[in-house]
Design a protein around this motif. Structure first.
Motif, PDB file in Angstrom:
ATOM      1  N   THR A 142      -6.019   9.612   2.120  1.00 47.46           N
ATOM      2  CA  THR A 142      -4.374   9.093   2.332  1.00 47.46           C
ATOM      3  C   THR A 142      -4.212   7.989   3.053  1.00 47.46           C
ATOM      4  OG1 THR A 142      -4.170  10.737   3.890  1.00 47.46           O
ATOM      5  CG2 THR A 142      -4.054  11.462   1.916  1.00 47.46           C
ATOM      6  N   LEU A 143      -3.043   7.812   3.009  1.00 49.11           N
ATOM      7  CA  LEU A 143      -2.957   6.264   3.593  1.00 49.11           C
ATOM      8  C   LEU A 143      -2.975   6.571   5.262  1.00 49.11           C
ATOM      9  CD1 LEU A 143       0.724   5.580   3.325  1.00 49.11           C
ATOM     10  CD2 LEU A 143      -1.007   4.255   2.445  1.00 49.11           C
ATOM     11  N   ALA A 144      -3.293   7.715   5.621  1.00 46.16           N
ATOM     12  CA  ALA A 144      -3.781   8.139   7.503  1.00 46.16           C
ATOM     13  C   ALA A 144      -4.865   7.501   7.203  1.00 46.16           C
ATOM     14  CB  ALA A 144      -3.603   9.575   7.828  1.00 46.16           C
ATOM     15  N   ASN A 145      -5.802   7.809   5.999  1.00 51.79           N
ATOM     16  CA  ASN A 145      -7.371   7.019   6.160  1.00 51.79           C
ATOM     17  C   ASN A 145      -7.515   5.799   6.055  1.00 51.79           C
ATOM     18  OD1 ASN A 145     -10.424   8.011   5.947  1.00 51.79           O
ATOM     19  ND2 ASN A 145     -10.308   7.342   3.851  1.00 51.79           N
ATOM     20  N   VAL A 146      -6.697   5.139   6.240  1.00 47.32           N
ATOM     21  CA  VAL A 146      -7.179   3.643   6.074  1.00 47.32           C
ATOM     22  C   VAL A 146      -6.626   3.334   7.489  1.00 47.32           C
ATOM     23  CG1 VAL A 146      -6.262   1.581   5.631  1.00 47.32           C
ATOM     24  CG2 VAL A 146      -6.197   3.849   4.545  1.00 47.32           C
ATOM     25  N   ASN A 147      -7.908   2.138   7.976  1.00 47.13           N
ATOM     26  CA  ASN A 147      -8.301   2.048   9.525  1.00 47.13           C
ATOM     27  C   ASN A 147      -7.311   0.302   9.338  1.00 47.13           C
ATOM     28  OD1 ASN A 147      -8.905  -0.474  11.876  1.00 47.13           O
ATOM     29  ND2 ASN A 147     -10.444   1.820  12.162  1.00 47.13           N
ATOM     30  N   ARG A 148      -5.941  -0.016   9.842  1.00 48.99           N
ATOM     31  CA  ARG A 148      -5.516  -1.149   9.743  1.00 48.99           C
ATOM     32  C   ARG A 148      -6.133  -1.825  10.349  1.00 48.99           C
ATOM     33  NH1 ARG A 148       1.065   1.186  10.024  1.00 48.99           N
ATOM     34  NH2 ARG A 148       1.101  -1.521   9.013  1.00 48.99           N
ATOM     35  N   THR A 149      -6.933  -1.873  11.810  1.00 43.85           N
ATOM     36  CA  THR A 149      -7.228  -3.026  12.284  1.00 43.85           C
ATOM     37  C   THR A 149      -7.914  -4.340  11.319  1.00 43.85           C
ATOM     38  OG1 THR A 149      -6.660  -2.038  14.692  1.00 43.85           O
ATOM     39  CG2 THR A 149      -8.803  -3.577  14.126  1.00 43.85           C
ATOM     40  N   ILE A 150      -9.681  -2.909  10.627  1.00 49.64           N
ATOM     41  CA  ILE A 150      -9.792  -3.714   9.717  1.00 49.64           C
ATOM     42  C   ILE A 150      -9.810  -4.554   8.396  1.00 49.64           C
ATOM     43  CG2 ILE A 150     -11.221  -1.287   8.829  1.00 49.64           C
ATOM     44  CD1 ILE A 150     -13.291  -4.397  10.006  1.00 49.64           C
ATOM     45  N   PHE A 151      -8.830  -3.092   8.100  1.00 47.78           N
ATOM     46  CA  PHE A 151      -7.716  -3.496   7.075  1.00 47.78           C
ATOM     47  C   PHE A 151      -7.379  -5.043   6.996  1.00 47.78           C
ATOM     48  CE2 PHE A 151      -3.270  -3.455   5.263  1.00 47.78           C
ATOM     49  CZ  PHE A 151      -3.843  -3.313   3.738  1.00 47.78           C
ATOM     50  N   MET A 197      -6.287   5.743  -1.548  1.00 43.84           N
ATOM     51  CA  MET A 197      -6.253   4.534  -0.627  1.00 43.84           C
ATOM     52  C   MET A 197      -7.026   4.073   0.058  1.00 43.84           C
ATOM     53  SD  MET A 197      -2.277   4.913  -0.745  1.00 43.84           S
ATOM     54  CE  MET A 197      -2.805   5.747  -2.518  1.00 43.84           C
ATOM     55  N   ASN A 198      -8.088   4.498   0.810  1.00 43.12           N
ATOM     56  CA  ASN A 198      -9.180   3.356   1.031  1.00 43.12           C
ATOM     57  C   ASN A 198     -10.056   2.815   0.174  1.00 43.12           C
ATOM     58  OD1 ASN A 198     -10.829   1.316   2.811  1.00 43.12           O
ATOM     59  ND2 ASN A 198     -12.120   3.417   2.928  1.00 43.12           N
ATOM     60  N   ASP A 199      -9.800   3.481  -1.249  1.00 41.27           N
ATOM     61  CA  ASP A 199     -10.996   3.519  -2.197  1.00 41.27           C
ATOM     62  C   ASP A 199      -9.550   3.110  -3.980  1.00 41.27           C
ATOM     63  OD1 ASP A 199     -13.085   2.870  -4.159  1.00 41.27           O
ATOM     64  OD2 ASP A 199     -13.767   4.407  -4.372  1.00 41.27           O
ATOM     65  N   ASN A 200      -8.898   2.533  -4.093  1.00 40.90           N
ATOM     66  CA  ASN A 200      -8.707   0.973  -3.280  1.00 40.90           C
ATOM     67  C   ASN A 200      -7.819   0.580  -3.332  1.00 40.90           C
ATOM     68  OD1 ASN A 200     -11.362  -0.890  -2.540  1.00 40.90           O
ATOM     69  ND2 ASN A 200     -10.798  -2.104  -4.980  1.00 40.90           N
ATOM     70  N   ALA A 201      -6.569   1.271  -3.143  1.00 41.65           N
ATOM     71  CA  ALA A 201      -5.271   0.833  -2.991  1.00 41.65           C
ATOM     72  C   ALA A 201      -5.346   0.061  -2.072  1.00 41.65           C
ATOM     73  CB  ALA A 201      -4.807   2.285  -2.675  1.00 41.65           C
ATOM     74  N   ALA A 202      -5.926   0.013  -0.925  1.00 43.03           N
ATOM     75  CA  ALA A 202      -6.181  -0.551   0.082  1.00 43.03           C
ATOM     76  C   ALA A 202      -6.295  -2.605   0.049  1.00 43.03           C
ATOM     77  CB  ALA A 202      -6.823  -0.662   1.956  1.00 43.03           C
ATOM     78  N   LEU A 206       0.639  -1.358   0.109  1.00 41.29           N
ATOM     79  CA  LEU A 206       0.043  -0.224  -0.062  1.00 41.29           C
ATOM     80  C   LEU A 206       0.809   0.956  -0.280  1.00 41.29           C
ATOM     81  CD1 LEU A 206      -2.735   1.307   0.477  1.00 41.29           C
ATOM     82  CD2 LEU A 206      -2.745   0.903   2.432  1.00 41.29           C
ATOM     83  N   GLU A 207       2.126   1.309   0.609  1.00 41.42           N
ATOM     84  CA  GLU A 207       2.795   2.881   0.613  1.00 41.42           C
ATOM     85  C   GLU A 207       3.292   2.345  -0.962  1.00 41.42           C
ATOM     86  OE1 GLU A 207       4.508   2.425   4.959  1.00 41.42           O
ATOM     87  OE2 GLU A 207       5.903   0.831   3.999  1.00 41.42           O
ATOM     88  N   ALA A 208       3.714   1.265  -1.658  1.00 40.14           N
ATOM     89  CA  ALA A 208       4.432   1.630  -2.876  1.00 40.14           C
ATOM     90  C   ALA A 208       3.042   2.135  -3.231  1.00 40.14           C
ATOM     91  CB  ALA A 208       4.264   0.235  -3.246  1.00 40.14           C
ATOM     92  N   ILE A 209       2.339   1.764  -3.947  1.00 35.06           N
ATOM     93  CA  ILE A 209       1.160   2.503  -4.206  1.00 35.06           C
ATOM     94  C   ILE A 209       1.183   3.840  -3.959  1.00 35.06           C
ATOM     95  CG2 ILE A 209      -1.183   1.655  -5.229  1.00 35.06           C
ATOM     96  CD1 ILE A 209      -0.624  -0.902  -4.499  1.00 35.06           C
ATOM     97  N   SER A 210       0.622   4.155  -2.439  1.00 33.85           N
ATOM     98  CA  SER A 210       0.527   5.424  -2.669  1.00 33.85           C
ATOM     99  C   SER A 210       2.041   6.578  -2.645  1.00 33.85           C
ATOM    100  CB  SER A 210       0.621   5.473  -1.375  1.00 33.85           C
ATOM    101  OG  SER A 210       0.579   6.922  -0.563  1.00 33.85           O
ATOM    102  N   GLU A 211       2.858   5.971  -3.094  1.00 33.82           N
ATOM    103  CA  GLU A 211       4.578   6.465  -3.364  1.00 33.82           C
ATOM    104  C   GLU A 211       3.511   6.240  -4.941  1.00 33.82           C
ATOM    105  OE1 GLU A 211       7.592   4.800  -1.975  1.00 33.82           O
ATOM    106  OE2 GLU A 211       7.431   5.332  -0.076  1.00 33.82           O
ATOM    107  N   ALA A 212       4.142   5.763  -5.967  1.00 37.08           N
ATOM    108  CA  ALA A 212       3.680   5.717  -7.256  1.00 37.08           C
ATOM    109  C   ALA A 212       2.475   6.774  -7.601  1.00 37.08           C
ATOM    110  CB  ALA A 212       2.995   4.074  -7.813  1.00 37.08           C
TER     111      ALA A 212
END
Length: 450
Positions: free
Chosen positions: A417-426, A251-256, A23-29
């Motif tokens: 952004t990455l900060a929008n993704v809840n890592r628990t439910i992810f 990032m949540n829609d829908n890179a995660a 996800l970080e790599a997609i965010s950077e790209a």
């Protein structure tokens, strides 16, 4: 290896931490290439190149399924109150909207005399809206019907209040089908719409709208990667869309979901020899443009291909910050989905239940990539943590979160952004779907009898 063993191994191997690196790599790209992944954009290409490199390194042969789809190019989306108190508005034109003349059109703006949603002629009973712009509210019918009704009543344009909890949030809608577009139409955020309604209540208001665009064809591609083992006549397809709208890094829609799907494919590679049913991992294009990528894929299947598709597993917005732990429930808006869909739902729901995690059922609607599979009679299921629905008090008691806010307050916004993704439910959704694909890679007999 028995189905339950491979399912367990997959759910253990796929973790949120590992998928987060993707996800970080997609965010950077995305960030380095225009800030979004709309089809045909550098951000889309850079992100799919990362997927391809990672899949190739894991031993997969990656196929690009190229196609073109009907798109919409935007030239102008501007509006302003011209009288009595001039100010600027920030409309978002609907895709496939009819255009105003250059420079726009200026007309009085009114609200329906009856129900504010403006879906039927009765909502304008006793009211003359000829030559006027109508301001309607979201809901009760699709936006296409609102502008058809307004057009039939003689209106020259429509503005629609998206009525989101965040008064500054606005969303882009589309005409479905495009040929039903009649008059210019755009959305306003709730703050601007409510102020406009207040002004109308106090006296006549005139607005200029400059809404212009045109239909065009856009070239793009799906990415497909198959396990080299397993029955090709009983293929399990697992997919997520990689594209985003052009207003967000998505990032949540829908890179995660795309990142989690990638990690699932990587972790399945060591178990290829145990795969009895071929697994096809798919990253769809143009979901945000009418679910065009998965629709194209399904349209290309011949009868043997369709009957040889055991089921489809969909991952959509799996890290929503104000989430519901939603599992597609095997039902469509018109009744039961294709035979076996309810079994997929029961198995995924059972995975969560075994871990003490409550779930909510979600209908197999037309808002994500399962839709073409369902229409083709292929059983489908999956997970979705939520988008623009508003959390109720009852839901908050079960899942926590904030009552009265959207399940993803950054849906289609720059803040996704990455900060929008809840890592628990992810992670929870990712492990559940890894379990499901591991199970079905060995046994689909209780879904399709094979």
């Amino acid at each position: 290896m028995p189905a339950d063993i491979l399912a367990k191994k997959m759910s253990q191997a796929v973790t949120g931490e590992k998928a987060w690196r993707h996800l970080e790599a997609i965010s950077e790209a995305t960030a380095a290439n225009g800030g979004h992944r709309a089809d045909g954009s550098p951000g889309y290409d850079a992100s799919t190149q990362y997927l391809t490199r990672t899949l190739t390194a894991a031993g997969y042969k990656v196929k690009r399924q190229e196609f073109s789809f009907l798109d919409y190019e935007i030239f102008s989306e501007k509006a302003s109150v011209t009288a009595p108190n001039p100010r600027t508005l920030t409309p978002i034109i609907a895709r496939f909207s009819i255009s105003t003349p250059e420079g726009g059109l200026t007309a009085p703006v009114v609200v329906p005399s009856g129900k504010s949603t403006g879906c039927t002629a009765n909502d304008y009973a006793g009211q003359d809206v000829k030559g006027k712009i109508v301001l309607v509210d979201v809901n009760d019918c699709f936006i296409t019907q609102k502008q058809i009704t307004a057009s039939e009543m003689g209106a020259v344009a429509v503005l629609m209040n998206v009525n989101a909890p965040n008064p500054q949030l606005n969303l882009r809608y589309r005409m479905v089908p495009p040929e039903d577009a009649r008059i210019p139409i755009a959305t306003l955020n709730r703050g601007e719409a409510e102020q406009l309604k207040s002004d109308i209540a106090a006296g006549p208001v005139t607005v200029n709208v400059d809404l212009r665009g045109r239909n065009k064809m856009t070239k793009t591609y799906n990415l497909l990667a198959d396990t080299p083992t397993g029955r090709a006549d009983n293929t399990v397809v697992m997919g997520a869309h990689i594209d985003s709208v052009d207003t967000t890094p998505g990032m949540n829609d829908n890179a995660a979901a795309s990142a989690m799907l990638l990690e699932t494919a990587v972790q399945m590679a060591p178990y290829w020899k145990h795969v009895k049913n071929r697994v096809r991992f798919a990253w769809w294009a143009a979901e945000e443009k009418g679910i065009s990528g998965s629709q194209y894929y399904v349209d290309q299947l011949n009868e043997a291909d369709r009957s040889g598709t055991a089921l489809y597993l969909n991952l959509e917005m799996i890290g929503s910050p104000n989430f519901l732990r939603q599992v597609y429930n095997g039902q469509t808006a018109d009744g039961p989905g294709p035979a076996g869909s309810d079994r997929i739902s029961g198995l995924i729901g059972g995975y969560f239940a075994d871990r003490g995690l409550p779930t909510a059922g979600l209908v197999l609607d037309g808002r994500s990539d399962h839709s073409p599979f369902i229409a083709a009679g292929i059983p489908a299921g999956g997970v979705n943590a939520g988008s623009d629905a508003v959390k109720t008090p009852e839901q908050a008691k079960v899942f926590g979160g904030t009552v009265g806010e959207m399940l993803d307050p950054c849906y289609h916004q720059a803040c996704d952004t990455l900060a929008n993704v809840n890592r628990t439910i992810f992670e929870q959704n990712g492990r559940a779907m890894a379990w499901a694909v591991g199970r079905f890679a060995v046994d689909t007999s209780d879904v399709n009898g094979k």
